[in-house]
Design a protein around this motif. Structure first.
Motif, mmCIF file in Angstrom:
data_model
loop_
_atom_site.group_PDB
_atom_site.id
_atom_site.type_symbol
_atom_site.label_atom_id
_atom_site.label_comp_id
_atom_site.label_asym_id
_atom_site.label_seq_id
_atom_site.Cartn_x
_atom_site.Cartn_y
_atom_site.Cartn_z
ATOM 1 N N ALA A 1 -47.913 -22.665 58.034
ATOM 2 C CA ALA A 1 -49.156 -21.896 57.865
ATOM 3 C C ALA A 1 -50.187 -22.708 57.087
ATOM 4 O O ALA A 1 -51.384 -22.696 57.397
ATOM 5 N N PHE A 2 -49.718 -23.426 56.065
ATOM 6 C CA PHE A 2 -50.606 -24.302 55.289
ATOM 7 C C PHE A 2 -51.221 -25.362 56.200
ATOM 8 O O PHE A 2 -52.436 -25.621 56.149
ATOM 9 N N ASP A 3 -50.390 -25.991 57.042
ATOM 10 C CA ASP A 3 -50.873 -27.040 57.949
ATOM 11 C C ASP A 3 -51.878 -26.478 58.949
ATOM 12 O O ASP A 3 -52.896 -27.125 59.241
ATOM 13 N N ALA A 4 -51.614 -25.278 59.470
ATOM 14 C CA ALA A 4 -52.552 -24.674 60.415
ATOM 15 C C ALA A 4 -53.897 -24.403 59.748
ATOM 16 O O ALA A 4 -54.961 -24.631 60.342
ATOM 17 N N GLY A 5 -53.858 -23.939 58.487
ATOM 18 C CA GLY A 5 -55.097 -23.709 57.766
ATOM 19 C C GLY A 5 -55.862 -24.994 57.516
ATOM 20 O O GLY A 5 -57.095 -25.041 57.657
ATOM 21 N N ALA A 6 -55.121 -26.051 57.155
ATOM 22 C CA ALA A 6 -55.769 -27.346 56.920
ATOM 23 C C ALA A 6 -56.398 -27.878 58.202
ATOM 24 O O ALA A 6 -57.502 -28.447 58.186
ATOM 25 N N GLN A 7 -55.703 -27.690 59.327
ATOM 26 C CA GLN A 7 -56.267 -28.131 60.610
ATOM 27 C C GLN A 7 -57.546 -27.360 60.931
ATOM 28 O O GLN A 7 -58.507 -27.933 61.454
ATOM 29 N N ALA A 8 -57.554 -26.075 60.613
ATOM 30 C CA ALA A 8 -58.754 -25.278 60.861
ATOM 31 C C ALA A 8 -59.918 -25.766 60.002
ATOM 32 O O ALA A 8 -61.064 -25.846 60.457
ATOM 33 N N LEU A 9 -59.621 -26.127 58.740
ATOM 34 C CA LEU A 9 -60.670 -26.671 57.867
ATOM 35 C C LEU A 9 -61.195 -27.991 58.406
ATOM 36 O O LEU A 9 -62.404 -28.240 58.407
ATOM 37 N N ARG B 1 -63.435 -27.337 61.334
ATOM 38 C CA ARG B 1 -64.767 -26.876 60.932
ATOM 39 C C ARG B 1 -65.593 -28.041 60.396
ATOM 40 O O ARG B 1 -66.776 -28.169 60.697
#
Length: 310
Positions: free
Chosen positions: A95-103, A106
């Motif tokens: 989940a952390f990695d998915a959030g970082a990828q989203a950042l 962006r």
């Protein structure tokens, strides 16, 4: 507790007491396959390396995790419990990695560039076309102004990468030279300087009202420094905010100007302007990419910086 157990200091940094993600992923693979060899292949390491990592994790935790036999590898009771905990840690890491990828996505979807006028007009278009080929989904915005304005935008976090033409990197920024340029004195063919037989002296240039860029521009900085020993520049004939405006005024015959060689290539070739030889050190300058100190460009800004060096 035996010497093979975990450290007694419960206040040691968490990273020293908890196995790393790679070890936890390996343990989950052993649980799925019931085989250390197949687990090693799944995570992309050799079986001896996998065995070594499991033993290291057992020493770190102070419990046996895997029973090894000719029939395969089986989790111990403690190993099954640790595996349940490991699954939750790995899921949180995913989940952390998915959030970082989203950042990153962006961040990579836009690029804000601030550039001094000469670079914006004569160099950046080619660099941005090349960037578009590499990053077609990145939207680029460009603010063109003088070198002082570029520095202000970077320090206010209103730009991701800047380009300036001055003598040095502005305070609060660091940078890299991406090109070199030369300033030239030009005038319309009808101007009396166009018929000179000898080069223009520094004293003559200093004493003559010129068509100039505004204070804060890289062109003005270089010219001020070059003529400092002569007492600086005379009061400008015209002071204009863009290279294009200065060039147009010079072509019209309003007076002589000092411009980037990059900006007057076509006018010199067509004889709409004439370069006036100078009897002083060439007015050379470095063109730099700049960014706030300690914040080296990443993502599209890094890619654009690489393209300028190509």
């Amino acid at each position: 507790m035996s010497s093979d157990g975990p450290p007694d200091d419960a206040h040691a940094p968490l990273a020293h007491r908890v196995p790393d993600l790679g070890a936890l992923e390996l343990l989950l693979a052993v649980a799925r396959h019931g085989s250390l060899g197949r687990a090693a292949r799944e995570v992309g390491i050799t079986q001896p390396a996998a065995s070594s990592r499991i033993r290291s994790m057992e020493r770190q935790l102070g419990v046996a995790l895997v029973d090894r036999s000719p029939r395969g590898s089986r989790l111990t009771d403690a190993g099954a419990l640790v595996t349940d905990w490991a699954r939750r840690i790995v899921e949180a890491a995913e989940a952390f990695d998915a959030g970082a990828q989203a950042l990153r996505g962006r961040r990579d979807s836009r690029l804000r560039v601030a550039a001094s006028m000469t670079i914006a007009e004569y160099l950046l278009p080619g660099w941005l076309i090349a960037l578009r080929a590499e990053r077609p989904d990145t939207a680029v915005s460009l603010h063109a102004g003088n070198s002082a304005a570029v520095a202000e935008r970077l320090l206010a976090d209103e730009a991701d990468l800047g380009f300036v033409e001055g003598l040095a990197v502005p305070d609060g920024l660091e940078g890299a030279v991406v090109a070199h340029d030369r300033l030239v004195v030009v005038a319309a063919p009808s101007h009396r300087w166009a018929r000179r037989r000898g080069p223009l002296t520094a004293a003559e240039l200093s004493a003559t009202p010129l068509i100039l860029r505004e204070r804060g521009s890289g062109t003005r900085q270089v010219l001020d420094a070059a003529l400092a020993e002569q007492g600086g520049l005379a009061e400008p004939l015209l002071e204009l905010a863009s290279t294009t405006a200065v060039k147009a005024a010079a072509v019209s015959g309003a007076g002589p100007a000092v411009l980037s060689e990059l900006a007057v290539t076509e006018e010199l070739a067509s004889r709409r302007l004439v370069e006036i030889p100078l009897d002083l050190t060439p007015l050379a300058r470095a063109l730099r990419a700049v960014w706030p100190t300690g914040h080296r460009p990443t993502g599209p800004a890094r890619d654009l910086l690489s393209l300028t060096r190509g």
